[in-house]
Design a protein around this motif. Structure first.
Motif, PDB file in Angstrom:
ATOM      1  N   VAL A  86       0.849  -1.190   0.000  1.00 34.11           N
ATOM      2  CA  VAL A  86       0.000   0.000   0.000  1.00 34.11           C
ATOM      3  C   VAL A  86       0.885   1.241   0.000  1.00 34.11           C
ATOM      4  O   VAL A  86       1.823   1.348   0.802  1.00 34.11           O
ATOM      5  CB  VAL A  86      -0.937   0.024   1.223  1.00 34.11           C
ATOM      6  CG1 VAL A  86      -1.782   1.289   1.232  1.00 34.11           C
ATOM      7  CG2 VAL A  86      -1.823  -1.221   1.239  1.00 34.11           C
ATOM      8  N   TYR A  87       0.579   2.159  -0.908  1.00 32.95           N
ATOM      9  CA  TYR A  87       1.288   3.424  -1.025  1.00 32.95           C
ATOM     10  C   TYR A  87       0.298   4.538  -0.703  1.00 32.95           C
ATOM     11  O   TYR A  87      -0.806   4.564  -1.241  1.00 32.95           O
ATOM     12  CB  TYR A  87       1.819   3.587  -2.454  1.00 32.95           C
ATOM     13  CG  TYR A  87       2.304   4.971  -2.783  1.00 32.95           C
ATOM     14  CD1 TYR A  87       3.521   5.444  -2.295  1.00 32.95           C
ATOM     15  CD2 TYR A  87       1.544   5.813  -3.588  1.00 32.95           C
ATOM     16  CE1 TYR A  87       3.964   6.726  -2.604  1.00 32.95           C
ATOM     17  CE2 TYR A  87       1.981   7.092  -3.900  1.00 32.95           C
ATOM     18  CZ  TYR A  87       3.189   7.542  -3.406  1.00 32.95           C
ATOM     19  OH  TYR A  87       3.619   8.813  -3.703  1.00 32.95           O
ATOM     20  N   ILE A  88       0.702   5.430   0.190  1.00 29.30           N
ATOM     21  CA  ILE A  88      -0.148   6.553   0.583  1.00 29.30           C
ATOM     22  C   ILE A  88       0.660   7.833   0.415  1.00 29.30           C
ATOM     23  O   ILE A  88       1.764   7.962   0.960  1.00 29.30           O
ATOM     24  CB  ILE A  88      -0.616   6.414   2.043  1.00 29.30           C
ATOM     25  CG1 ILE A  88      -1.447   5.147   2.189  1.00 29.30           C
ATOM     26  CG2 ILE A  88      -1.397   7.649   2.485  1.00 29.30           C
ATOM     27  CD1 ILE A  88      -1.562   4.645   3.588  1.00 29.30           C
ATOM     28  N   ARG A  89       0.108   8.767  -0.359  1.00 32.60           N
ATOM     29  CA  ARG A  89       0.723  10.079  -0.530  1.00 32.60           C
ATOM     30  C   ARG A  89      -0.166  11.067   0.201  1.00 32.60           C
ATOM     31  O   ARG A  89      -1.363  11.166  -0.074  1.00 32.60           O
ATOM     32  CB  ARG A  89       0.829  10.440  -2.018  1.00 32.60           C
ATOM     33  CG  ARG A  89       1.696  11.650  -2.285  1.00 32.60           C
ATOM     34  CD  ARG A  89       1.991  11.803  -3.771  1.00 32.60           C
ATOM     35  NE  ARG A  89       0.793  12.068  -4.546  1.00 32.60           N
ATOM     36  CZ  ARG A  89       0.331  13.297  -4.808  1.00 32.60           C
ATOM     37  NH1 ARG A  89       0.969  14.350  -4.385  1.00 32.60           N
ATOM     38  NH2 ARG A  89      -0.767  13.440  -5.516  1.00 32.60           N
ATOM     39  N   MET A  90       0.424  11.762   1.168  1.00 30.14           N
ATOM     40  CA  MET A  90      -0.366  12.661   1.999  1.00 30.14           C
ATOM     41  C   MET A  90       0.448  13.890   2.370  1.00 30.14           C
ATOM     42  O   MET A  90       1.648  13.950   2.128  1.00 30.14           O
ATOM     43  CB  MET A  90      -0.846  11.947   3.264  1.00 30.14           C
ATOM     44  CG  MET A  90       0.267  11.472   4.181  1.00 30.14           C
ATOM     45  SD  MET A  90      -0.344  10.800   5.748  1.00 30.14           S
ATOM     46  CE  MET A  90      -0.890  12.310   6.558  1.00 30.14           C
ATOM     47  N   THR A  91      -0.231  14.843   2.969  1.00 29.51           N
ATOM     48  CA  THR A  91       0.412  16.072   3.391  1.00 29.51           C
ATOM     49  C   THR A  91       0.049  16.357   4.834  1.00 29.51           C
ATOM     50  O   THR A  91      -0.623  15.563   5.493  1.00 29.51           O
ATOM     51  CB  THR A  91       0.009  17.236   2.459  1.00 29.51           C
ATOM     52  OG1 THR A  91       0.891  18.333   2.686  1.00 29.51           O
ATOM     53  CG2 THR A  91      -1.441  17.650   2.659  1.00 29.51           C
ATOM     54  N   LEU A  92       0.470  17.502   5.301  1.00 32.91           N
ATOM     55  CA  LEU A  92       0.136  17.982   6.644  1.00 32.91           C
ATOM     56  C   LEU A  92      -0.495  19.356   6.505  1.00 32.91           C
ATOM     57  O   LEU A  92      -0.402  19.985   5.450  1.00 32.91           O
ATOM     58  CB  LEU A  92       1.407  18.060   7.498  1.00 32.91           C
ATOM     59  CG  LEU A  92       2.192  16.749   7.624  1.00 32.91           C
ATOM     60  CD1 LEU A  92       3.540  16.996   8.286  1.00 32.91           C
ATOM     61  CD2 LEU A  92       1.394  15.713   8.394  1.00 32.91           C
ATOM     62  N   THR A  93      -1.109  19.830   7.573  1.00 32.35           N
ATOM     63  CA  THR A  93      -1.745  21.145   7.496  1.00 32.35           C
ATOM     64  C   THR A  93      -0.724  22.259   7.343  1.00 32.35           C
ATOM     65  O   THR A  93      -1.051  23.335   6.844  1.00 32.35           O
ATOM     66  CB  THR A  93      -2.620  21.409   8.733  1.00 32.35           C
ATOM     67  OG1 THR A  93      -1.821  21.234   9.906  1.00 32.35           O
ATOM     68  CG2 THR A  93      -3.816  20.473   8.771  1.00 32.35           C
ATOM     69  N   ALA A  94       0.523  21.998   7.756  1.00 33.94           N
ATOM     70  CA  ALA A  94       1.608  22.977   7.580  1.00 33.94           C
ATOM     71  C   ALA A  94       2.920  22.213   7.419  1.00 33.94           C
ATOM     72  O   ALA A  94       3.126  21.204   8.102  1.00 33.94           O
ATOM     73  CB  ALA A  94       1.687  23.903   8.786  1.00 33.94           C
ATOM     74  N   PRO A  95       3.803  22.669   6.538  1.00 29.60           N
ATOM     75  CA  PRO A  95       5.070  21.957   6.325  1.00 29.60           C
ATOM     76  C   PRO A  95       5.892  21.763   7.594  1.00 29.60           C
ATOM     77  O   PRO A  95       6.553  20.752   7.752  1.00 29.60           O
ATOM     78  CB  PRO A  95       5.812  22.847   5.323  1.00 29.60           C
ATOM     79  CG  PRO A  95       4.740  23.571   4.593  1.00 29.60           C
ATOM     80  CD  PRO A  95       3.654  23.799   5.613  1.00 29.60           C
TER      81      PRO A  95
END
Length: 130
Positions: A70-79
């Motif tokens: 499983v590959y998940i590409r995600m971010t955060l609310t702030a770097p």
């Protein structure tokens, strides 16, 4: 020779049995992963990371049943979010708990940069932003 002295051997598993065993293993779907991700939260925000719009991509590759990557590409609310490593670890842990998942790769990206418009309407309402 009496019954107690006889050795009873189990027949070897035949091809049909092996095929049935493999086909009984779960197939991991994107939906299984999304459901697990809805259990992950940014500790500073009372909304799951899916509804926050932090998850950009989920990809499940399963060449053999019960052996999914499983590959998940995600971010955060702030770097600079200090919770980033903790959130990524929680994502990995929860997805690895899905039966049939062997490997999980979580990639944190900041392109595109997250903004509040990425949240679901439900998330906006929960945060009094809607």
């Amino acid at each position: 020779m009496n019954m107690d002295e006889k050795k009873i051997s189990q027949p070897e598993m035949g091809l049909a049995d092996k095929t049935a065993e493999v086909s009984s293993l779960p197939t991991v779907t994107d939906q299984h992963v999304w459901d697990a991700l809805r259990q992950c939260y940014d500790p500073e925000i009372p909304v799951n990371i899916v509804d926050l719009g932090l998850v950009y991509e989920v990809k499940v590759e399963e060449e053999l049943p019960g052996d999914a990557n499983v590959y998940i590409r995600m971010t955060l609310t702030a770097p600079g979010c200090g919770m980033g490593p903790m959130i990524a670890a929680d994502v990995k842990r929860r997805v690895q708990q899905i039966r049939g998942v062997s490997n999980v790769l979580v990639e944190l990206v900041f392109d595109p940069i997250w903004n509040p418009d990425m949240m679901t309407e439900a998330a906006k309402l929960m945060l009094n932003m809607g």
